[in-house]
Design a protein around this motif. Structure first.
Motif, PDB file in Angstrom:
ATOM      1  N   SER A 173     -32.607 -10.065  16.342  1.00 56.24           N
ATOM      2  CA  SER A 173     -32.840  -9.079  15.298  1.00 56.24           C
ATOM      3  C   SER A 173     -34.130  -9.401  14.555  1.00 56.24           C
ATOM      4  O   SER A 173     -34.284 -10.481  13.993  1.00 56.24           O
ATOM      5  N   SER A 188     -27.551  -6.611  13.341  1.00 56.34           N
ATOM      6  CA  SER A 188     -28.831  -5.961  13.097  1.00 56.34           C
ATOM      7  C   SER A 188     -28.621  -4.862  12.068  1.00 56.34           C
ATOM      8  O   SER A 188     -27.694  -4.080  12.173  1.00 56.34           O
ATOM      9  N   LYS A 189     -29.506  -4.839  11.066  1.00 56.22           N
ATOM     10  CA  LYS A 189     -29.413  -3.786  10.060  1.00 56.22           C
ATOM     11  C   LYS A 189     -30.423  -2.675  10.303  1.00 56.22           C
ATOM     12  O   LYS A 189     -30.385  -1.649   9.657  1.00 56.22           O
ATOM     13  N   ALA A 190     -31.368  -2.913  11.217  1.00 57.41           N
ATOM     14  CA  ALA A 190     -32.456  -1.967  11.430  1.00 57.41           C
ATOM     15  C   ALA A 190     -31.971  -0.746  12.203  1.00 57.41           C
ATOM     16  O   ALA A 190     -31.223  -0.876  13.169  1.00 57.41           O
ATOM     17  N   GLY A 192     -35.303  -7.155  12.254  1.00 55.71           N
ATOM     18  CA  GLY A 192     -35.248  -6.425  11.000  1.00 55.71           C
ATOM     19  C   GLY A 192     -36.103  -5.175  10.995  1.00 55.71           C
ATOM     20  O   GLY A 192     -36.151  -4.454  10.001  1.00 55.71           O
ATOM     21  N   LYS A 193     -36.797  -4.890  12.098  1.00 54.94           N
ATOM     22  CA  LYS A 193     -37.662  -3.723  12.179  1.00 54.94           C
ATOM     23  C   LYS A 193     -36.965  -2.604  12.959  1.00 54.94           C
ATOM     24  O   LYS A 193     -36.249  -2.855  13.919  1.00 54.94           O
TER      25      LYS A 193
END
Length: 392
Positions: free
Chosen positions: A132, A35-37, A134-135
């Motif tokens: 994920s 996850s990048k969020a 993205g939010k």
């Protein structure tokens, strides 16, 4: 010829392991994170983020170009390429190096927990249980309450094999703190099954057979009509909330649009404290504030063999209650000590104006925690401590 074969072998090895993508004239390989969020606490402070970094590999002929020697430090050069020259480079640093022939970059992502280990267990469990999107996520957790509960439980670990605690706002079901020690990804308040006989007899017992709504894994209760019922501490919280408010709220760690109103005065039949202990299982449940309860605080654990648990918990709870907001939305005191969280040190000092109080600060960056709490009457404020953290 041998050097050329070594170079070709290194290039083939690198290409077999990575997907080369253009990056300002050089190659780049990508490793995708779970996850990048970012994830924030209830006040908007960063609890989790993923930092984008790069490793630099040199696949050309030796010696290493002079421009790269400053990055090598003590790193040894292996017998054949690719040679790992540098790691933890920023995108700006890779762009500055991108013109060097024979240099490729591997992009990777490093998870960071600005709140440290007191949040990492909850965050890892939560992120693993959710796909994920993205939010960014905003949680119901309070940085101050989580820290205070963690400190409280750390002081009790000498008596327990494992111990955990949870702080829940009764009407909304928002979890302000969730801690389990040792931090191994399994939460005592969500998994330990206890008999419910020590609780009020007229609780809505059907709640014990339902999931609480929490977004991470929990144990189901054992509800036998007319028989022995077992429940986890968080299921007990829901049942008590239903007793006070008329219905059982869904508990949650992810912030939602929920009503945070009062349920009325505490029923006289409801004690302030409920305590249970057998040979090795123990739980302690209390309400706060006493007259108009807003929170349920539950501690539970497995005692060590032959442990004599004799601790006055009232002092420990006073430390925790310092960080619990007594007012609901719309009931905040007019005036009083300001909310400085999120401000720079300069802005925080300016907000205090000409008040003659002693101000101390720790760390640098923006204010993430303050003592005293917002709304504290000025006549009770003699000094102020600001805790700063760089969250850029």
């Amino acid at each position: 010829m041998r050097r050329a074969l070594g170079l070709l072998s290194g290039l083939l090895t690198l290409l077999a392991l990575i997907v080369i993508k253009p990056l300002t004239g050089s190659g780049g390989l990508e490793v995708r994170p779970f996850s990048k969020a970012p994830v924030y606490d209830r006040e908007g402070r960063v609890l989790f983020r993923v930092k984008e970094l790069y490793k630099a590999y040199y696949v050309g002929e030796l010696p290493i170009p002079n421009e790269l020697k400053a990055y090598l430090k003590e790193r040894a050069i292996v017998a054949r390429p690719p040679y790992l020259v540098a790691r933890a480079l920023s995108a700006e640093e890779t762009n500055a190096l991108s013109g060097i022939s024979g240099l490729v970059f591997e992009r990777y992502f490093r998870p960071e927990y600005p709140g440290g280990t007191i949040f990492s267990g909850v965050l890892e469990a939560l992120l693993k249980s959710r796909p994920s999107s993205g939010k960014a996520l905003t949680l119901t957790l309070s940085w101050e309450v989580q820290e205070a509960l963690h400190r409280m439980l750390e002081g009790l670990t000498k008596f327990f094999q494992r111990i955990g605690g949870v702080v829940v706002e009764i009407p909304s079901g928002e979890v302000y703190a969730l801690v389990s020690l040792p931090n191994k990804g399994e939460f005592v308040p969500l998994t330990m099954l206890l008999p419910v006989e020590f609780l009020p007899k007229d609780l809505p017992v059907e709640v014990f057979g339902e999931p609480t709504g929490l977004e991470i894994s929990e144990a189901p209760g054992v509800f036998w009509p007319g028989g022995k019922t077992l429940a986890t501490p968080v299921q007990m919280v829901r049942a008590l909330a239903a007793y006070l408010c008329g219905e059982a709220p869904k508990l949650h760690l992810i912030k939602q649009e929920t009503f945070s109103g009062l349920c009325g005065e505490r029923d006289e039949r409801l004690r302030k404290v409920y305590n249970y202990i057998d040979e090795n299982k123990w739980t302690y449940l209390t309400f706060w504030p006493n007259e108009r309860p807003r929170f349920v605080i539950v501690l539970a654990g497995e005692l060590k063999e032959k442990a004599r648990f004799r601790v006055n918990l009232s002092g420990l709870f006073k430390e925790l209650e310092r960080y619990l907001p007594p007012e609901f939305e719309g009931e905040t005191r007019a005036g009083g000590f300001p909310d400085l969280r999120g401000l720079t040190l300069k802005a925080a000092l300016e907000s205090l104006g000409k008040r003659h109080i002693k101000v101390r600060f720790r760390g640098f960056g923006r204010v993430v925690r303050q003592e005293p709490l917002p709304g504290t009457p000025w006549e009770k404020v003699k000094s102020c401590v600001l805790y700063l953290r760089d969250e850029t």
